[in-house]
Motif scaffolding. Structure first.
Motif, PDB file in Angstrom:
ATOM      1  N   SER A 317       0.820  -1.218   0.000  1.00  0.00           N
ATOM      2  CA  SER A 317       0.000   0.000   0.000  1.00  0.00           C
ATOM      3  C   SER A 317       0.849   1.262   0.000  1.00  0.00           C
ATOM      4  O   SER A 317       0.468   2.273  -0.597  1.00  0.00           O
ATOM      5  CB  SER A 317      -0.935  -0.011   1.216  1.00  0.00           C
ATOM      6  N   LEU A 318       2.012   1.232   0.664  1.00  0.00           N
ATOM      7  CA  LEU A 318       2.889   2.398   0.712  1.00  0.00           C
ATOM      8  C   LEU A 318       3.360   2.787  -0.685  1.00  0.00           C
ATOM      9  O   LEU A 318       3.313   3.960  -1.065  1.00  0.00           O
ATOM     10  CB  LEU A 318       4.101   2.104   1.601  1.00  0.00           C
ATOM     11  N   VAL A 319       3.774   1.807  -1.467  1.00  0.00           N
ATOM     12  CA  VAL A 319       4.263   2.072  -2.825  1.00  0.00           C
ATOM     13  C   VAL A 319       3.112   2.478  -3.736  1.00  0.00           C
ATOM     14  O   VAL A 319       3.249   3.378  -4.566  1.00  0.00           O
ATOM     15  CB  VAL A 319       4.998   0.833  -3.374  1.00  0.00           C
ATOM     16  N   ILE A 320       1.977   1.821  -3.591  1.00  0.00           N
ATOM     17  CA  ILE A 320       0.801   2.167  -4.395  1.00  0.00           C
ATOM     18  C   ILE A 320       0.408   3.621  -4.153  1.00  0.00           C
ATOM     19  O   ILE A 320       0.099   4.365  -5.091  1.00  0.00           O
ATOM     20  CB  ILE A 320      -0.378   1.239  -4.068  1.00  0.00           C
ATOM     21  N   GLU A 321       0.427   4.037  -2.905  1.00  0.00           N
ATOM     22  CA  GLU A 321       0.064   5.414  -2.558  1.00  0.00           C
ATOM     23  C   GLU A 321       1.032   6.410  -3.186  1.00  0.00           C
ATOM     24  O   GLU A 321       0.617   7.461  -3.697  1.00  0.00           O
ATOM     25  CB  GLU A 321       0.066   5.578  -1.039  1.00  0.00           C
ATOM     26  N   LYS A 322       2.319   6.082  -3.199  1.00  0.00           N
ATOM     27  CA  LYS A 322       3.305   6.986  -3.806  1.00  0.00           C
ATOM     28  C   LYS A 322       3.119   7.071  -5.321  1.00  0.00           C
ATOM     29  O   LYS A 322       3.263   8.145  -5.907  1.00  0.00           O
ATOM     30  CB  LYS A 322       4.721   6.527  -3.454  1.00  0.00           C
ATOM     31  N   CYS A 323       2.800   5.948  -5.954  1.00  0.00           N
ATOM     32  CA  CYS A 323       2.540   5.953  -7.391  1.00  0.00           C
ATOM     33  C   CYS A 323       1.301   6.785  -7.714  1.00  0.00           C
ATOM     34  O   CYS A 323       1.286   7.560  -8.683  1.00  0.00           O
ATOM     35  CB  CYS A 323       2.353   4.526  -7.907  1.00  0.00           C
ATOM     36  N   ASN A 325       0.092   9.222  -5.945  1.00  0.00           N
ATOM     37  CA  ASN A 325       0.422  10.622  -5.692  1.00  0.00           C
ATOM     38  C   ASN A 325       1.184  11.219  -6.878  1.00  0.00           C
ATOM     39  O   ASN A 325       0.943  12.363  -7.278  1.00  0.00           O
ATOM     40  CB  ASN A 325       1.258  10.732  -4.423  1.00  0.00           C
ATOM     41  N   PHE A 326       2.092  10.422  -7.458  1.00  0.00           N
ATOM     42  CA  PHE A 326       2.832  10.887  -8.634  1.00  0.00           C
ATOM     43  C   PHE A 326       1.878  11.136  -9.808  1.00  0.00           C
ATOM     44  O   PHE A 326       1.980  12.162 -10.496  1.00  0.00           O
ATOM     45  CB  PHE A 326       3.878   9.848  -9.040  1.00  0.00           C
ATOM     46  N   GLN A 328      -1.225  11.881  -9.678  1.00  0.00           N
ATOM     47  CA  GLN A 328      -2.095  13.017  -9.388  1.00  0.00           C
ATOM     48  C   GLN A 328      -1.383  14.355  -9.538  1.00  0.00           C
ATOM     49  O   GLN A 328      -1.964  15.312 -10.048  1.00  0.00           O
ATOM     50  CB  GLN A 328      -2.644  12.909  -7.961  1.00  0.00           C
ATOM     51  N   LYS A 329      -0.123  14.428  -9.115  1.00  0.00           N
ATOM     52  CA  LYS A 329       0.532  15.728  -8.985  1.00  0.00           C
ATOM     53  C   LYS A 329       1.627  16.007 -10.009  1.00  0.00           C
ATOM     54  O   LYS A 329       1.934  17.170 -10.283  1.00  0.00           O
ATOM     55  CB  LYS A 329       1.121  15.859  -7.575  1.00  0.00           C
ATOM     56  N   GLU A 330       2.241  14.959 -10.571  1.00  0.00           N
ATOM     57  CA  GLU A 330       3.406  15.188 -11.424  1.00  0.00           C
ATOM     58  C   GLU A 330       3.269  14.655 -12.843  1.00  0.00           C
ATOM     59  O   GLU A 330       3.864  15.196 -13.777  1.00  0.00           O
ATOM     60  CB  GLU A 330       4.659  14.565 -10.781  1.00  0.00           C
ATOM     61  N   SER A 331       2.521  13.603 -13.029  1.00  0.00           N
ATOM     62  CA  SER A 331       2.458  12.934 -14.322  1.00  0.00           C
ATOM     63  C   SER A 331       1.835  13.812 -15.400  1.00  0.00           C
ATOM     64  O   SER A 331       0.890  14.556 -15.143  1.00  0.00           O
ATOM     65  CB  SER A 331       1.668  11.634 -14.202  1.00  0.00           C
ATOM     66  N   ASP A 348      -8.546   5.042  -6.228  1.00  0.00           N
ATOM     67  CA  ASP A 348      -9.784   5.807  -6.050  1.00  0.00           C
ATOM     68  C   ASP A 348      -9.550   7.318  -6.043  1.00  0.00           C
ATOM     69  O   ASP A 348     -10.342   8.076  -6.608  1.00  0.00           O
ATOM     70  CB  ASP A 348     -10.473   5.384  -4.750  1.00  0.00           C
ATOM     71  N   ALA A 349      -8.486   7.762  -5.377  1.00  0.00           N
ATOM     72  CA  ALA A 349      -8.223   9.209  -5.318  1.00  0.00           C
ATOM     73  C   ALA A 349      -7.904   9.757  -6.699  1.00  0.00           C
ATOM     74  O   ALA A 349      -8.346  10.855  -7.054  1.00  0.00           O
ATOM     75  CB  ALA A 349      -7.066   9.484  -4.360  1.00  0.00           C
TER      76      ALA A 349
END
Length: 358
Positions: A317-323, A325-326, A328-331, A348-349
């Motif tokens: 889940s930690l890695v999934i959340e970072k992916c 986030n990327f 959402q904000k950087e890609s 979902d987010a």
């Protein structure tokens, strides 16, 4: 006194009536907004369905319109080509106005980016034969030598009132390389024009489809940010083997994953082994997955989906959340691509953000 009470009652009734009218008006406006959003959402979701082809373009100087074609019914979803596992995707485009195709001229689908590679389908009519090709191009130039081993299953599809007809070529393996002496395209099917027009051309259109599974990718990603080779042997307590490559790692970091936590601490035969072999993933993807676990800023446009594949497989889940986030904000990936990723990996987010941007 009684008159004052009656006047107040009338004023109250009038006020209530005005409030009801405002509420009804507001409800209608909200309903219109809701209907508009729902309509846009339906259109986006429709584009994510595999049976609907996306917009097709010819060459730069003219355009070929497309229409939705259901070409996936009865598609052979074998274990090796399962769309929910591994680096799998389907290129599919419907070409219209085929009778206007000029001889020896390419007509192209729109480009699609998958796993850092640009892919598209080209078709051509040439001297009594019809053929279609797979073109590919690395997303960004790199001095490294790169190679992809892929499994392909191309087919032509037509749908008419009498039913669906398709011509499928057997699955085959192919290699795509950075070698400048090798072409950046593959001819996948050649068929006589008479047979093509009689069997596959319906209402002057047809669908070309290529199911692909990338079995191995090397040299695509950027340089490693952290080493997990034998130089880390002293600080490691387990060795994980992926595609014959050894990763010397710490169980403490991997314990973020319930899979590895149970593997290391459970009552399994592997729990007592100093070396454990992992299957079903790429070594390069696992390298980047480990880098993220160890706190490196390793996620980019090329590797984010590869990392997600590993993270989902091992429930990290930690890695999934970072992916997520990327993304959402950087890609810089398109809205459609982000929606596809959110659907495939249950982000979902990201999905909520995409829908808000519609």
């Amino acid at each position: 006194m009684r008159k004052e009470v009656l006047d107040k009652q009338k004023d109250l009734e009038k006020s209530n009536s005005e409030i009801v009218e405002k509420i009804e008006k507001l409800s209608k406006e909200q309903q219109k907004k809701f209907d508009l959003i729902q309509s846009k959402l339906d259109k986006i979701i429709e584009t994510l369905k595999p049976e609907v082809s996306s917009k097709i373009e010819e060459n730069k100087d003219s355009a070929i319109l497309t229409a939705p074609v259901d070409s996936t019914q009865g598609f052979q979803k074998t274990e090796e080509m399962a769309p929910t596992f591994g680096k799998y995707f389907v290129l599919k485009h419907t070409f219209n106005n085929v009778s206007n195709f000029e001889n020896n001229k390419y007509y192209s689908s729109e480009e699609e980016e998958h796993f850092g590679i640009i892919w598209k389908i080209n078709v051509k009519r040439c001297d009594g034969f019809f053929s279609y090709f797979l073109f590919y191009l690395l997303l960004n130039n790199t001095e490294k030598n790169w190679e992809i081993e892929a499994e392909l299953e191309p087919k032509l599809v037509s749908i008419s009132s009498s039913g669906k007809k398709e011509k499928r070529r057997k699955k085959s393996s192919d290699f795509f390389q950075s070698d400048p002496m090798k072409s950046s395209w593959r001819c996948l099917k050649v068929i006589e024009c008479d047979e093509f027009e009689n069997d596959f051309l319906v209402d002057d259109c047809f669908c070309a489809e290529i199911a692909m599974k990338l079995k191995r990718m090397t040299g695509i990603y950027k340089e490693n940010l952290r080493s997990f080779d034998e130089t880390k042997e002293e600080s490691s307590d387990v060795v994980l083997i992926v595609d014959d490559e050894k990763f010397f790692v710490s169980k403490l970091y991997l314990a973020h994953s319930p899979y590895f936590k149970n593997l290391f601490m459970g009552k399994f035969s592997e729990s007592k082994k100093s070396e454990i072999k992992l299957s079903g993933i790429d070594a390069d993807d696992f390298q980047k997955y480990l880098e993220v676990l160890y706190g490196e800023q390793a996620i980019d446009e090329f590797n984010v989906e590869g990392i997600l594949i590993v993270a989902n497989k091992y429930d990290s889940s930690l890695v999934i959340e970072k992916c997520e986030n990327f993304l959402q904000k950087e890609s810089k990936k398109t809205l459609k691509t982000k929606l596809q990723l959110s659907k495939r990996y249950n982000l979902d987010a990201l999905r909520k953000q995409c829908l808000e941007e519609i």
